[in-house]
Scaffold this active site. Structure first.
Site, PDB file in Angstrom:
ATOM      1  N   THR A  12       0.828  -1.214   0.000  1.00 47.11           N
ATOM      2  CA  THR A  12       0.000   0.000   0.000  1.00 47.11           C
ATOM      3  C   THR A  12       0.856   1.256   0.000  1.00 47.11           C
ATOM      4  O   THR A  12       0.521   2.244  -0.664  1.00 47.11           O
ATOM      5  CB  THR A  12      -0.904   0.017   1.257  1.00 47.11           C
ATOM      6  OG1 THR A  12      -1.783  -1.090   1.166  1.00 47.11           O
ATOM      7  CG2 THR A  12      -1.707   1.289   1.357  1.00 47.11           C
ATOM      8  N   SER A  32       1.582  -7.427  -1.219  1.00 47.26           N
ATOM      9  CA  SER A  32       2.258  -8.491  -0.465  1.00 47.26           C
ATOM     10  C   SER A  32       1.455  -9.787  -0.422  1.00 47.26           C
ATOM     11  O   SER A  32       1.972 -10.825  -0.013  1.00 47.26           O
ATOM     12  CB  SER A  32       2.646  -8.035   0.937  1.00 47.26           C
ATOM     13  OG  SER A  32       1.537  -7.984   1.791  1.00 47.26           O
ATOM     14  N   THR A  65       1.578  -4.594   4.094  1.00 47.55           N
ATOM     15  CA  THR A  65       1.372  -4.986   5.497  1.00 47.55           C
ATOM     16  C   THR A  65       0.773  -6.388   5.633  1.00 47.55           C
ATOM     17  O   THR A  65       0.943  -7.031   6.661  1.00 47.55           O
ATOM     18  CB  THR A  65       0.443  -3.989   6.224  1.00 47.55           C
ATOM     19  OG1 THR A  65      -0.828  -3.974   5.582  1.00 47.55           O
ATOM     20  CG2 THR A  65       1.039  -2.599   6.238  1.00 47.55           C
ATOM     21  N   ASP A  66       0.075  -6.847   4.587  1.00 48.60           N
ATOM     22  CA  ASP A  66      -0.700  -8.087   4.753  1.00 48.60           C
ATOM     23  C   ASP A  66       0.170  -9.293   5.109  1.00 48.60           C
ATOM     24  O   ASP A  66      -0.235 -10.135   5.907  1.00 48.60           O
ATOM     25  CB  ASP A  66      -1.517  -8.389   3.485  1.00 48.60           C
ATOM     26  CG  ASP A  66      -2.665  -7.398   3.322  1.00 48.60           C
ATOM     27  OD1 ASP A  66      -2.996  -6.704   4.302  1.00 48.60           O
ATOM     28  OD2 ASP A  66      -3.216  -7.315   2.212  1.00 48.60           O
TER      29      ASP A  66
HETATM   30  N1  ASP Z   1      -2.671  -5.463   0.281  1.00 46.07           N
HETATM   31  C1  ASP Z   1      -1.598  -4.597   0.749  1.00 46.07           C
HETATM   32  C2  ASP Z   1      -0.322  -5.405   0.790  1.00 46.07           C
HETATM   33  O1  ASP Z   1      -0.122  -6.160   1.682  1.00 46.07           O
HETATM   34  C3  ASP Z   1      -1.924  -4.065   2.096  1.00 46.07           C
HETATM   35  C4  ASP Z   1      -0.917  -3.096   2.655  1.00 46.07           C
HETATM   36  O2  ASP Z   1       0.200  -2.943   2.210  1.00 46.07           O
HETATM   37  O3  ASP Z   1      -1.279  -2.447   3.667  1.00 46.07           O
HETATM   38  O4  ASP Z   1       0.482  -5.290  -0.106  1.00 46.07           O
END
Ligand code: ASP
Length: 330
Positions: free
Chosen positions: A12, A54, A85-86
């Site tokens: 993100t 991710s 973050t995932d």
């Molecule tokens: N879907 C995103 C990822 O993990 C979520 C994020 O980065 O907060 O790449």
């Protein structure tokens, strides 16, 4: 001035809005343009290693990241990896086993909102991470996010949307960062050369128990995996419902030389299979136990161990050896 390598992998933090939703499109140099204050306390170079949500990161990508750091280890004082973050907690755990005893800090960060948005957490997380990567007391793999510094083996994404996305599970934060100040809670010494590892065995399966679950699936997939983590209830135990039941199915897996590890669905405080009869019975079948280890750490640790040995005693000994705070309850 300390020299830091920023490794961008997507997420993100680097995403832009598209008609199909957020997609990582912002490149590493551009990420740095959003944090001009970083130039006041460090020299940063940028490397665009990947640009993925991710969700699409795999253990091969963890190896890629570790290799990228190894190849540049002597040229930088610290490393900051921007990551979605995932699955960041899995990558942080993976890197904690692939790169051990690193006197130079390897910091993962990301954001809940893209860096080009006005109310983003990305800029502060990136600045905090660069600051932490410059700090003399930092070493090894950690996540810096929402003002917390979390050991790479102890992180879990606990909130899907709010800024304080990560918690440190069954272990205190290493430090907190507020208004440019780092307050260290846990410090340790680290010197010498790090150990880099280059292989993982991803034949690790995770099964979450629900009441009444049939063990049939285990028989169907047993040839495809070397290790099975069973995420059970509470402090741990297996349902015992006779010859066709779970306990018997797990016993068969162990008899066939598979590694079976009991974890718990309860996030805090870990497993202890000695408490209940259902745990005792299962443990007697030769199961190992995660105890206070996070699920992310258990998955990554098994992948790391199984890439090095198939000797059962060695696997057990390695799994039960504490690496970078991953396991305290022995
Ligand atoms: N879907 C995103 C990822 O993990 C979520 C994020 O980065 O907060 O790449």
């Amino acid at each position: 001035m300390k020299k830091i390598l920023l490794i961008a992998t997507g997420g993100t933090i680097a995403s832009k809005r598209t008609e199909n939703g957020l997609m990582p499109l912002i490149l590493s140099e551009e990420l740095l343009d959003y944090v001009p204050a970083a130039r006041e306390f460090c020299e940063v170079e940028a490397l665009q290693l990947l640009n993925l949500d991710s969700t699409n990161i795999t253990p091969e990508h963890w190896i890629m990241m570790a290799n990228a750091i190894e190849a540049r280890y002597d040229s930088f004082d610290g490393f900051v990896i921007c990551h979605g973050t995932d699955t960041m907690a899995f990558t942080a755990a993976g890197l904690s086993y692939l790169i051990q005893n690193s006197p130079k800090p390897i910091v993962l960060t990301g954001a809940q909102k893209p860096i080009d948005m006005e109310n983003t957490d990305a800029r502060i997380n990136l600045l905090d991470s660069l600051r932490y990567a410059c700090c003399g007391k930092a070493h090894d793999v950690s996540i810096v996010f929402g003002g917390k510094v979390i050991a790479g083996t102890r992180a879990r994404k606990m909130r899907a949307k709010s800024y304080s996305a990560f918690d440190s599970i069954n272990f205190p934060h290493l430090a907190s960062i507020q208004d440019e100040q780092i307050v260290h809670y846990i410090t340790s010494e680290c010197s010498g050369r790090p150990a880099f590892y280059h292989e993982l065995n991803s034949r690790v399966f995770l099964l979450k128990l629900i009441p009444g679950l049939s063990p049939e699936l285990l028989t169907l997939i047993e040839d495809s995996y070397d290790a099975f983590i069973i995420e059970g209830f509470g402090v741990g135990g297996l349902p015992d419902n006779g010859e066709k039941g779970f306990l018997r199915a797990v016993e068969r897996l162990v008899e066939r030389g598979k590694i079976v590890v009991m974890a718990t669905q309860v996030v805090h405080e870990g497993s202890d299979m000695t408490v209940y009869e259902v745990g005792h019975l299962a443990k007697k079948k030769g199961l190992m136990e995660c105890r206070d280890m996070t699920l992310e750490a258990a998955v990554a640790k098994l992948m790391w161990i199984l890439a090095q040995t198939s000797d059962l005693d060695r696997i057990r000994a390695m799994f039960n050896t504490t690496i970078r705070y991953d396991l305290l309850f022995t």
